[in-house]
Design a protein around this motif. Sequence first.
Motif: not given
Ligand SMILES: [Zn+2]
Length: 335
Positions: A266, A268, A298, A300-301
């Motif tokens: 990721c 981030c 975040c 995404f993760c």
């Molecule tokens: Zn992330």
Amino acid sequence: MSETPIVVKDPAGSRDNEIRPFAIEGMDVRGRAVRLGTVVDQILKAHDYPEPVAKILGELLTLTAMLGSMLKFNGIVTIQTKSGGPVPMMVADYELKEDGVGRLRGYADINAETMAQYGKNPSFHGLIGSKNGYLALTIDQGEDMDRYQGIVELKGETLSEVARNYFQNSEQTPTEIRLRCDHDPVTNYWRAGGIMVQHLARGETGQERILERNTAEEWNRASVLMHSVKTEELLDPQLTLDQLLYRLYNEDGVRVFDSVALVHACRCSRERLITVISQFSDDDIDHMTVDGKISVHCQFCNSTYDFTPEEAHAAHAAAAEGVPEETSDETSDKN
Ligand SMILES: [Zn+2]
């Protein structure tokens, strides 16, 4: 029941998490085969998606890796779906860095209320494709470079069909794609795999133009053979991509090129997020503060980063003065 390790490691000698470009000898046909093991397992297990959503996201990750690896430069390829259905958005992105390793990540947005109306086995169309759904492909080559975006309607019963339509319509390149994501029947880990073939414009492979050659026939043969792949073969950890390609195309001859390794990563970080926070006003920062902290998630993760209001105000003040963020961010955890 056997013990399941918390961190899933690739077995020794594993050929998972790779993209293998190939060409079929004597034909204007090139392709990509992709296999995801721990990469897709980590991404999907970071969230608790309903099974049908996880499977489509796994396919989207596979497709993104496939298309990302076709870029001739370092950059980011993002594929996003949007629709009015129970999955309003799904996104995956692929970034190739100087080390030659592809970074993959992705997530899905789910509307739990509408999701419930679709029952246990919702169709691809029901989940993703309904209500003016579309798929957007974005290629980002970094700052100061042009951004490319292509869009296609989410028409079709599978993501493979949508991707195929994208290539036929937007790129005018005859393309056949198969994508699959499912649990490994033995370990229950998520696995994903895919294969695509494309018919190149005449001469693009550096060959002489042979006007008499029947390219329609060879293209037909290449795609029929590709579609003969069984879904289990796309995922089978005992079958490497090279073995799979040999199985499909050994009669014609298949040439493989250097593969690209894939990892789940990721983008981030605390530094990145404090830069985002620094753009908000002091008032906004106060509104964002809950229980003495500003939490940024975040998607995404699925990680959460906490900042103190002092950190946020200091970052805002530094950004307003035009002071480089690094010098003001004394509380960050880098060292
Ligand atoms: Zn992330």
